[in-house]
Design a protein around this motif. Structure first.
Motif, PDB file in Angstrom:
ATOM      1  N   LEU A 146      47.532  34.089  34.692  1.00 13.28           N
ATOM      2  CA  LEU A 146      47.922  34.240  36.093  1.00 13.28           C
ATOM      3  C   LEU A 146      46.948  35.122  36.861  1.00 13.28           C
ATOM      4  N   ALA A 147      46.553  36.253  36.244  1.00 11.13           N
ATOM      5  CA  ALA A 147      45.613  37.157  36.912  1.00 11.13           C
ATOM      6  C   ALA A 147      44.258  36.496  37.106  1.00 11.13           C
ATOM      7  N   SER A 148      43.831  35.728  36.109  1.00 12.78           N
ATOM      8  CA  SER A 148      42.497  35.132  36.145  1.00 12.78           C
ATOM      9  C   SER A 148      42.400  33.949  37.099  1.00 12.78           C
ATOM     10  N   LEU A 149      43.546  33.448  37.550  1.00 11.98           N
ATOM     11  CA  LEU A 149      43.523  32.367  38.539  1.00 11.98           C
ATOM     12  C   LEU A 149      42.751  32.774  39.799  1.00 11.98           C
ATOM     13  N   THR A 150      42.701  34.090  40.066  1.00  9.01           N
ATOM     14  CA  THR A 150      41.949  34.555  41.234  1.00  9.01           C
ATOM     15  C   THR A 150      40.483  34.154  41.141  1.00  9.01           C
ATOM     16  N   SER A 151      39.962  34.049  39.906  1.00  8.24           N
ATOM     17  CA  SER A 151      38.545  33.748  39.725  1.00  8.24           C
ATOM     18  C   SER A 151      38.207  32.306  40.084  1.00  8.24           C
ATOM     19  N   ILE A 152      39.229  31.437  40.113  1.00  7.01           N
ATOM     20  CA  ILE A 152      38.987  30.057  40.549  1.00  7.01           C
ATOM     21  C   ILE A 152      38.441  30.045  41.976  1.00  7.01           C
ATOM     22  N   LEU A 153      38.867  31.023  42.781  1.00 13.68           N
ATOM     23  CA  LEU A 153      38.460  31.065  44.185  1.00 13.68           C
ATOM     24  C   LEU A 153      36.946  31.143  44.312  1.00 13.68           C
ATOM     25  N   LEU A 181      47.928  50.434  45.703  1.00 10.91           N
ATOM     26  CA  LEU A 181      48.962  49.401  45.731  1.00 10.91           C
ATOM     27  C   LEU A 181      49.394  48.947  44.343  1.00 10.91           C
ATOM     28  N   GLY A 182      48.520  49.126  43.369  1.00 17.91           N
ATOM     29  CA  GLY A 182      48.755  48.562  42.052  1.00 17.91           C
ATOM     30  C   GLY A 182      47.907  47.325  41.859  1.00 17.91           C
ATOM     31  N   ARG A 183      47.675  46.973  40.585  1.00 16.87           N
ATOM     32  CA  ARG A 183      46.799  45.834  40.300  1.00 16.87           C
ATOM     33  C   ARG A 183      47.428  44.517  40.778  1.00 16.87           C
ATOM     34  N   ARG A 184      48.740  44.382  40.599  1.00 13.86           N
ATOM     35  CA  ARG A 184      49.403  43.112  40.879  1.00 13.86           C
ATOM     36  C   ARG A 184      49.350  42.756  42.363  1.00 13.86           C
ATOM     37  N   TYR A 185      49.710  43.693  43.229  1.00 14.24           N
ATOM     38  CA  TYR A 185      49.741  43.374  44.651  1.00 14.24           C
ATOM     39  C   TYR A 185      48.332  43.267  45.238  1.00 14.24           C
ATOM     40  N   THR A 186      47.363  43.852  44.578  1.00 14.43           N
ATOM     41  CA  THR A 186      45.973  43.657  45.004  1.00 14.43           C
ATOM     42  C   THR A 186      45.552  42.209  44.771  1.00 14.43           C
ATOM     43  N   VAL A 241      52.287  32.634  44.394  1.00 13.98           N
ATOM     44  CA  VAL A 241      53.595  32.350  43.778  1.00 13.98           C
ATOM     45  C   VAL A 241      53.615  32.837  42.326  1.00 13.98           C
ATOM     46  N   GLY A 242      52.559  32.546  41.593  1.00  8.24           N
ATOM     47  CA  GLY A 242      52.508  32.897  40.175  1.00  8.24           C
ATOM     48  C   GLY A 242      52.523  34.382  39.902  1.00  8.24           C
ATOM     49  N   VAL A 243      51.956  35.161  40.812  1.00  6.79           N
ATOM     50  CA  VAL A 243      51.848  36.599  40.572  1.00  6.79           C
ATOM     51  C   VAL A 243      53.217  37.273  40.547  1.00  6.79           C
ATOM     52  N   LEU A 244      54.227  36.632  41.125  1.00  6.10           N
ATOM     53  CA  LEU A 244      55.573  37.203  41.132  1.00  6.10           C
ATOM     54  C   LEU A 244      56.134  37.328  39.718  1.00  6.10           C
ATOM     55  N   ALA A 245      55.601  36.520  38.792  1.00  4.21           N
ATOM     56  CA  ALA A 245      56.083  36.564  37.411  1.00  4.21           C
ATOM     57  C   ALA A 245      55.326  37.575  36.553  1.00  4.21           C
ATOM     58  N   MET A 246      54.320  38.220  37.122  1.00  5.04           N
ATOM     59  CA  MET A 246      53.488  39.152  36.360  1.00  5.04           C
ATOM     60  C   MET A 246      54.054  40.563  36.404  1.00  5.04           C
TER      61      MET A 246
END
Length: 535
Positions: A39-46, A97-102, A207-212
């Motif tokens: 889920l976190a690594s999905l950001t790298s798709i961007l 903010l924390g890693r997740r909300y970033t 959406v996915g980050v809500l589960a992290m």
């Protein structure tokens, strides 16, 4: 590593270290940590999608907007410069903010940028979209490997922390496929759809980050020990490992080991205050070594020419004699496919073979493939007739280069830089390394056309081969192996640059001594920034 008394921890009365649990028991992959890393690594798709899609979209943008080669260079590479804003701000943002909300923030910014690019009506409008998207990519590049490293058990950290690079490659492949899919449409519509659909992954990300869960290390730095313990219990291979990881993080955060409250007051600064001073103005020898290694590996990853190959592959194939737009785009899809396959292979080798062997074999292979690519392009460039063997060799070397990059240099850059920084310096240190990565990439991307016009396209790749040769020597001399070390334990490996092998031997001897002497684990021997201190 913080000691834990055998009287209070009977489950680890044999005084095993975290590495002992990993090698002796060989646990199965932690599925929860695996899901968090994905889920976190999905950001790298961007970033990957933007790199891949621009390589083909620029052909149609240049035709539609009637822009020059210099403007092409700028629009191709400027996103990397804009990334600086995001990557430099991401360290401080993630500490607050924390890693997740970033991660959520990164996805939201890129979503807006992708829409702006898709609706661009002229060159200036397109540059505004590139600016916004670049900030989002900068955030994403910094936060994904840091979060993944902090949530992963040491036994799988190399495997899981390589995920950002896996998704970058996946994004590149998607971008190449998008180019080919939309290339049949009207010129003014096709490139806008290519860029606009890049907004879709950021929606899934939000959406996915809500589960992290939040990073356990960030939670401890905020004094939220109860929440951190719950996350560690889920993301560790064993209960004992979770307790050891919590103990290590508490020690690094300056929290007493015997403190068991769910919420505590953290004695040390936890929002990044004073970190830049410690990193840049008054670094210890170990911090200086870590900083040089973190920045160095990011610099050489880009300076060895990967973005020139990935962004400008259609032009390279055109120079090699492929003139059809369809054939050029299909060839770039092959590049993306090979890159993705080999990065997947690398993820399974990182925790088995180690970082150093993969890194060194990768960079040596890159030197050979870049040299051969330069040779084949020079032959083609200077020949009046079609030289079939040189064309085949050129295409083969492009594919070999991206394969060799993906199996070592690509993923290890992110794994290594995210795991070597001490906890208190990790967010800002990683953001600085990413900033260097993007600046170097931007310089390469925005000068490649001018470079090959000045010294020939073969000469450009000979230059990249020379840079990769310097990188080989640098990695061999200065980079210790970090495989199997906890994030806190590996601090002892750094501090002597080319003398790191002595520190590695000391750490190994200390482990053996503990086993032989039955050290009670109360912390009689501590590992601190490059020095062994006996109490």
């Amino acid at each position: 590593m913080a000691g834990i008394s055998s009287s209070t921890q009977p489950a680890i009365a044999d005084n095993e270290t975290l590495a002992d649990f990993e090698t002796a028991k060989k646990p199965k992959r932690n599925k929860y940590a695996f899901a968090c890393a994905i889920l976190a690594s999905l950001t790298s798709i961007l970033l990957g999608y933007d790199i891949g899609v621009m390589s083909g979209a620029i052909i149609f943008i240049q035709k539609d907007l009637k822009i020059s080669d210099v403007q092409v260079e700028i629009v191709m590479g400027i996103l990397n410069v804009y990334c600086l804003v995001g990557s430099c701000a991401a360290g401080r943002t993630s500490d607050w903010l924390g890693r997740r909300y970033t991660i959520v923030f990164a996805g939201a910014i890129f979503f807006v940028g992708a829409l702006l690019m898709g609706f661009a009506t002229n060159y200036a409008f397109l540059m505004v979209g590139r600016f916004v998207a670049g900030i989002g990519v900068g955030y994403a590049l910094m936060i994904a490997p840091v979060y993944t490293a902090e949530v992963s058990p040491a036994s799988s950290r190399g495997f899981l922390t390589s995920f950002p690079e896996v998704f970058i490659n996946g994004g590149i492949l998607l971008g190449y496929v998008s180019n080919y899919a939309f290339s049949k449409l009207r010129t003014d519509l096709g490139w806008r759809l290519m860029l606009g659909v890049g907004a879709i992954p950021s929606v899934f990300l939000a959406v996915g980050v809500l589960a992290m869960p939040e990073s356990p290390r960030w939670l401890v730095m905020q004094g939220r020990l109860g929440e951190a313990k719950k996350v560690l219990d889920k993301t560790s291979d064993t209960v004992e490992e979770a307790e050891l990881r919590l103990s290590d993080i508490k020690q690094a955060a300056g929290i007493p080991e015997d403190c068991t409250d769910d919420v505590v007051q953290v004695p040390k600064q936890s929002h990044g205050e004073g970190v830049w001073k410690e990193l840049l103005l008054y670094p210890t020898p170990a911090v200086r070594h870590v900083l040089i290694c973190g920045i160095g590996i990011h610099f050489f990853q880009q300076a060895s020419g990967i973005d020139a190959v990935v962004l400008y592959s259609p032009r390279i194939f055109e120079k090699a004699g492929i003139t059809s737009s369809d054939h050029k785009l299909l060839a770039t899809v092959a590049v993306g496919f090979v890159k993705t396959i080999f990065i997947l292979v690398a993820t399974f080798l990182l925790d088995r073979i180690g970082r150093r062997p993969l890194l060194l074999s990768s960079i040596i292979g890159m030197v050979a493939s870049l040299t051969t690519l330069g040779f084949s392009l020079t032959i083609i460039d200077r020949s009046d007739e079609k030289v079939t063997w040189a064309i085949v060799l050129c295409i083969t070397m492009v594919l070999a280069y991206v394969a060799l990059f993906s199996i070592g240099m690509g993923p290890i850059t992110w794994v290594y830089s995210s795991e070597i920084f001490p906890l208190r310096l990790r967010a800002q240190g990683a953001s600085m390394a990413v900033a260097i990565n993007r600046v170097t990439s931007g310089v390469i991307s925005m000068t490649f056309i001018s470079l090959y016009e000045a010294i020939s396209i073969g000469g450009a790749f000979f230059l990249f081969a020379g840079i990769a040769t310097v990188a080989t020597l640098f990695f061999y001399l200065c980079y210790p192996e970090t495989q199997g070390k906890t994030l806190e334990e590996m601090e002892g490996l750094f501090g002597k640059f080319i003398g790191w092998r002595e520190e590695a031997k000391k750490l190994k001897e200390m482990k053996k001594t503990r086993e032989v002497n039955g050290d009670d684990g109360t912390g009689n021997v501590q590992i601190q920034l490059g020095n062994t201190v006996n109490k």
